[in-house]
Scaffold this motif. Structure first.
Motif, PDB file in Angstrom:
ATOM      1  N   THR A  12      45.118  90.819   7.844  1.00 40.31           N
ATOM      2  CA  THR A  12      45.487  90.848   9.257  1.00 40.31           C
ATOM      3  C   THR A  12      46.178  89.566   9.697  1.00 40.31           C
ATOM      4  OG1 THR A  12      43.585  92.283   9.694  1.00 40.31           O
ATOM      5  CG2 THR A  12      44.557  91.207  11.591  1.00 40.31           C
ATOM      6  N   THR A  13      45.942  88.465   8.985  1.00 39.35           N
ATOM      7  CA  THR A  13      46.442  87.170   9.436  1.00 39.35           C
ATOM      8  C   THR A  13      47.968  87.133   9.538  1.00 39.35           C
ATOM      9  OG1 THR A  13      46.338  86.346   7.145  1.00 39.35           O
ATOM     10  CG2 THR A  13      44.438  85.918   8.580  1.00 39.35           C
ATOM     11  N   LEU A  14      48.664  87.758   8.596  1.00 39.67           N
ATOM     12  CA  LEU A  14      50.136  87.778   8.626  1.00 39.67           C
ATOM     13  C   LEU A  14      50.651  88.346   9.937  1.00 39.67           C
ATOM     14  CD1 LEU A  14      52.481  89.158   5.831  1.00 39.67           C
ATOM     15  CD2 LEU A  14      52.726  89.920   8.181  1.00 39.67           C
ATOM     16  N   TRP A  15      50.052  89.452  10.360  1.00 40.06           N
ATOM     17  CA  TRP A  15      50.578  90.180  11.526  1.00 40.06           C
ATOM     18  C   TRP A  15      50.324  89.413  12.817  1.00 40.06           C
ATOM     19  CZ3 TRP A  15      53.773  93.278   9.470  1.00 40.06           C
ATOM     20  CH2 TRP A  15      53.493  93.803   8.197  1.00 40.06           C
ATOM     21  N   ILE A  16      49.207  88.711  12.874  1.00 35.92           N
ATOM     22  CA  ILE A  16      48.951  87.831  14.013  1.00 35.92           C
ATOM     23  C   ILE A  16      49.976  86.698  14.019  1.00 35.92           C
ATOM     24  CG2 ILE A  16      47.307  86.168  14.987  1.00 35.92           C
ATOM     25  CD1 ILE A  16      45.068  87.968  13.806  1.00 35.92           C
ATOM     26  N   HIS A  17      50.174  86.112  12.862  1.00 34.72           N
ATOM     27  CA  HIS A  17      51.046  84.943  12.724  1.00 34.72           C
ATOM     28  C   HIS A  17      52.501  85.274  13.040  1.00 34.72           C
ATOM     29  CE1 HIS A  17      52.179  81.307   9.944  1.00 34.72           C
ATOM     30  NE2 HIS A  17      52.322  81.018  11.223  1.00 34.72           N
ATOM     31  N   ILE A  18      53.005  86.336  12.446  1.00 30.04           N
ATOM     32  CA  ILE A  18      54.433  86.638  12.553  1.00 30.04           C
ATOM     33  C   ILE A  18      54.806  87.176  13.936  1.00 30.04           C
ATOM     34  CG2 ILE A  18      54.513  89.058  11.780  1.00 30.04           C
ATOM     35  CD1 ILE A  18      56.791  88.142   9.859  1.00 30.04           C
ATOM     36  N   ASN A  19      53.820  87.745  14.645  1.00 28.84           N
ATOM     37  CA  ASN A  19      54.088  88.255  15.997  1.00 28.84           C
ATOM     38  C   ASN A  19      53.843  87.224  17.089  1.00 28.84           C
ATOM     39  OD1 ASN A  19      54.807  91.291  16.105  1.00 28.84           O
ATOM     40  ND2 ASN A  19      53.190  91.200  14.556  1.00 28.84           N
ATOM     41  N   TYR A  20      52.883  86.314  16.867  1.00 27.77           N
ATOM     42  CA  TYR A  20      52.470  85.425  17.949  1.00 27.77           C
ATOM     43  C   TYR A  20      52.668  83.943  17.662  1.00 27.77           C
ATOM     44  CZ  TYR A  20      50.115  89.683  19.550  1.00 27.77           C
ATOM     45  OH  TYR A  20      49.828  90.960  19.947  1.00 27.77           O
ATOM     46  N   GLY A  21      52.925  83.577  16.404  1.00 25.26           N
ATOM     47  CA  GLY A  21      53.231  82.197  16.101  1.00 25.26           C
ATOM     48  C   GLY A  21      52.068  81.390  15.541  1.00 25.26           C
ATOM     49  N   ASP A  22      52.377  80.132  15.202  1.00 25.39           N
ATOM     50  CA  ASP A  22      51.419  79.249  14.540  1.00 25.39           C
ATOM     51  C   ASP A  22      50.161  79.022  15.362  1.00 25.39           C
ATOM     52  OD1 ASP A  22      53.198  78.847  12.397  1.00 25.39           O
ATOM     53  OD2 ASP A  22      54.091  77.074  13.327  1.00 25.39           O
ATOM     54  N   ASP A  23      50.331  78.660  16.626  1.00 22.94           N
ATOM     55  CA  ASP A  23      49.188  78.277  17.450  1.00 22.94           C
ATOM     56  C   ASP A  23      48.214  79.423  17.630  1.00 22.94           C
ATOM     57  OD1 ASP A  23      50.194  75.731  17.696  1.00 22.94           O
ATOM     58  OD2 ASP A  23      51.006  76.026  19.718  1.00 22.94           O
ATOM     59  N   VAL A  24      48.733  80.615  17.846  1.00 21.72           N
ATOM     60  CA  VAL A  24      47.853  81.767  18.056  1.00 21.72           C
ATOM     61  C   VAL A  24      47.102  82.106  16.775  1.00 21.72           C
ATOM     62  CG1 VAL A  24      47.751  84.225  18.644  1.00 21.72           C
ATOM     63  CG2 VAL A  24      49.221  82.688  19.954  1.00 21.72           C
ATOM     64  N   LEU A  25      47.769  82.006  15.632  1.00 18.20           N
ATOM     65  CA  LEU A  25      47.068  82.230  14.363  1.00 18.20           C
ATOM     66  C   LEU A  25      45.895  81.267  14.223  1.00 18.20           C
ATOM     67  CD1 LEU A  25      46.735  83.411  11.487  1.00 18.20           C
ATOM     68  CD2 LEU A  25      48.275  81.585  10.710  1.00 18.20           C
TER      69      LEU A  25
ATOM     70  N   GLU B  17      40.737  88.111   4.035  1.00 16.05           N
ATOM     71  CA  GLU B  17      41.776  88.280   3.009  1.00 16.05           C
ATOM     72  C   GLU B  17      43.107  87.859   3.624  1.00 16.05           C
ATOM     73  OE1 GLU B  17      43.909  91.850   0.395  1.00 16.05           O
ATOM     74  OE2 GLU B  17      42.458  92.324   1.960  1.00 16.05           O
ATOM     75  N   PRO B  18      43.419  86.555   3.576  1.00 17.70           N
ATOM     76  CA  PRO B  18      44.672  86.088   4.177  1.00 17.70           C
ATOM     77  C   PRO B  18      45.872  86.428   3.300  1.00 17.70           C
ATOM     78  CG  PRO B  18      43.498  84.247   3.188  1.00 17.70           C
ATOM     79  CD  PRO B  18      42.628  85.460   2.993  1.00 17.70           C
ATOM     80  N   GLN B  19      46.991  86.720   3.941  1.00 21.19           N
ATOM     81  CA  GLN B  19      48.207  87.035   3.189  1.00 21.19           C
ATOM     82  C   GLN B  19      49.006  85.773   2.912  1.00 21.19           C
ATOM     83  OE1 GLN B  19      47.438  89.059   6.180  1.00 21.19           O
ATOM     84  NE2 GLN B  19      48.589  90.957   5.925  1.00 21.19           N
ATOM     85  N   ALA B  20      49.531  85.685   1.702  1.00 18.94           N
ATOM     86  CA  ALA B  20      50.357  84.544   1.304  1.00 18.94           C
ATOM     87  C   ALA B  20      51.778  84.699   1.841  1.00 18.94           C
ATOM     88  CB  ALA B  20      50.374  84.420  -0.220  1.00 18.94           C
ATOM     89  N   TRP B  21      52.561  83.634   1.728  1.00 17.76           N
ATOM     90  CA  TRP B  21      53.896  83.600   2.317  1.00 17.76           C
ATOM     91  C   TRP B  21      54.819  84.673   1.761  1.00 17.76           C
ATOM     92  CZ3 TRP B  21      55.765  82.155   6.606  1.00 17.76           C
ATOM     93  CH2 TRP B  21      57.136  81.974   6.791  1.00 17.76           C
ATOM     94  N   LYS B  22      54.654  85.035   0.506  1.00 17.70           N
ATOM     95  CA  LYS B  22      55.535  86.066  -0.059  1.00 17.70           C
ATOM     96  C   LYS B  22      55.366  87.396   0.672  1.00 17.70           C
ATOM     97  CE  LYS B  22      52.470  87.629  -3.803  1.00 17.70           C
ATOM     98  NZ  LYS B  22      52.350  87.812  -5.260  1.00 17.70           N
TER      99      LYS B  22
ATOM    100  N   VAL C 291      39.690  89.637  -5.839  1.00 20.11           N
ATOM    101  CA  VAL C 291      41.140  89.663  -5.687  1.00 20.11           C
ATOM    102  C   VAL C 291      41.532  91.095  -5.396  1.00 20.11           C
ATOM    103  CG1 VAL C 291      43.362  89.226  -6.782  1.00 20.11           C
ATOM    104  CG2 VAL C 291      41.420  87.733  -7.290  1.00 20.11           C
ATOM    105  N   SER C 292      42.295  91.280  -4.346  1.00 16.85           N
ATOM    106  CA  SER C 292      42.657  92.635  -3.940  1.00 16.85           C
ATOM    107  C   SER C 292      43.663  93.253  -4.901  1.00 16.85           C
ATOM    108  CB  SER C 292      43.244  92.622  -2.527  1.00 16.85           C
ATOM    109  OG  SER C 292      44.544  92.059  -2.537  1.00 16.85           O
ATOM    110  N   GLU C 293      43.947  94.519  -4.701  1.00 16.69           N
ATOM    111  CA  GLU C 293      44.907  95.255  -5.529  1.00 16.69           C
ATOM    112  C   GLU C 293      46.265  94.563  -5.538  1.00 16.69           C
ATOM    113  OE1 GLU C 293      45.852  98.900  -7.789  1.00 16.69           O
ATOM    114  OE2 GLU C 293      44.004  97.905  -7.195  1.00 16.69           O
ATOM    115  N   TRP C 294      46.591  93.883  -4.435  1.00 20.45           N
ATOM    116  CA  TRP C 294      47.880  93.202  -4.318  1.00 20.45           C
ATOM    117  C   TRP C 294      47.782  91.713  -4.627  1.00 20.45           C
ATOM    118  CZ3 TRP C 294      48.807  96.104   0.894  1.00 20.45           C
ATOM    119  CH2 TRP C 294      49.145  97.417   0.607  1.00 20.45           C
ATOM    120  N   LYS C 295      46.742  91.351  -5.400  1.00 26.36           N
ATOM    121  CA  LYS C 295      46.571  89.979  -5.897  1.00 26.36           C
ATOM    122  C   LYS C 295      46.337  88.966  -4.779  1.00 26.36           C
ATOM    123  CE  LYS C 295      47.419  91.799  -9.873  1.00 26.36           C
ATOM    124  NZ  LYS C 295      46.276  92.209 -10.714  1.00 26.36           N
ATOM    125  N   ARG C 296      45.722  89.399  -3.706  1.00 25.58           N
ATOM    126  CA  ARG C 296      45.355  88.475  -2.635  1.00 25.58           C
ATOM    127  C   ARG C 296      43.900  88.062  -2.786  1.00 25.58           C
ATOM    128  NH1 ARG C 296      47.729  92.465   1.970  1.00 25.58           N
ATOM    129  NH2 ARG C 296      49.956  92.167   1.547  1.00 25.58           N
TER     130      ARG C 296
END
Length: 235
Positions: A135-148, A165-170, A220-225
């Protein structure tokens, strides 16, 4: 806004067919028996849980069933920003009274009041356990650094046990590419303004650690997270 008929991309990660391409069993398999045994020792008999970004509820239900198998009486508040997915969850799991599904935005102060009200209903000041999968990616990419960062701090302040389960930059780059293929540019301005980038998982871990938690990779999740269990250090 991306149309609901476009299952390959979603502005808030609210994929309409999410558990078709990433079944709940994938994450349940990644969480070992040792993880559940150790977690169970830290939890009371009556467990109040929060699941952030529940989508259509399949994983919430699986987590609830697993806790019950450990002899826990549990209640879950399962939230998602998408009202259509929440309605589907309600319809699919109406037989399970332990699950409460709500259309809420974890970043919204008014919605956080509803979360607090849920705790009060069960006589709790904080959640015994919070789950936050992908979920962290979607918070970050929609609302920015501070909100994350503020959201991570909020979650840490609401529990002694956080499974995240935080998402990496890729994963960010992949999300942007998917929407661009649909001739959408909803992320372009927001994406370019992010200062936390390739080190995002480390930054999230640092915030959690500074809040007084010990972090352990438990799967480690199915997507290597990485799936991290974060346990509050007691004085």
């Amino acid at each position: 806004m991306i149309e609901k008929s476009e299952p390959g991309a979603a502005q808030y990660g609210n994929f309409i067919n999410y558990y078709q391409f990433n079944p709940a069993s994938n994450r349940m398999t990644a969480l070992s028996d040792e993880f559940w045994t150790n977690l169970s020792k830290r939890l009371p008999e009556n467990v109040c849980c929060l699941d952030v970004g529940c989508n259509s509820g399949e994983l919430s239900f699986a987590l609830c069933e697993r806790l019950k198998s450990l002899g826990k009486n549990c209640v879950f508040l399962c939230l998602d920003i998408d009202s259509v997915l929440i309605q589907r969850s309600i319809e699919n799991f109406s037989f399970e009274p332990a699950l409460t599904f709500k259309t809420l935005d974890i970043t919204n102060v008014e919605d956080q009041k509803e979360i607090t009200n849920f705790l009060g209903k069960w006589g709790k000041l904080n959640f015994d356990l919070i789950f936050c999968f992908s979920t962290t990616l979607w918070i970050h990419i929609n609302y920015g650094d501070d909100v994350l960062l503020n959201t991570i701090k909020y979650l840490c302040g609401m529990t002694n046990n956080l499974v995240i389960e935080p998402q990496a930059w890729k994963s960010y780059r992949q999300a942007v590419r998917r929407v661009r293929k649909l001739a959408k540019n909803i992320f372009d301005d927001k994406f370019s303004q992010l200062n936390i980038r390739s080190d995002v998982v480390d930054v999230i871990g640092k915030i959690i650690s500074e809040a007084g938690f010990e972090l352990h990779e438990v799967g480690v999740s199915e997507w290597k997270r990485q799936i991290l269990v974060c346990e509050k250090r007691y004085p």
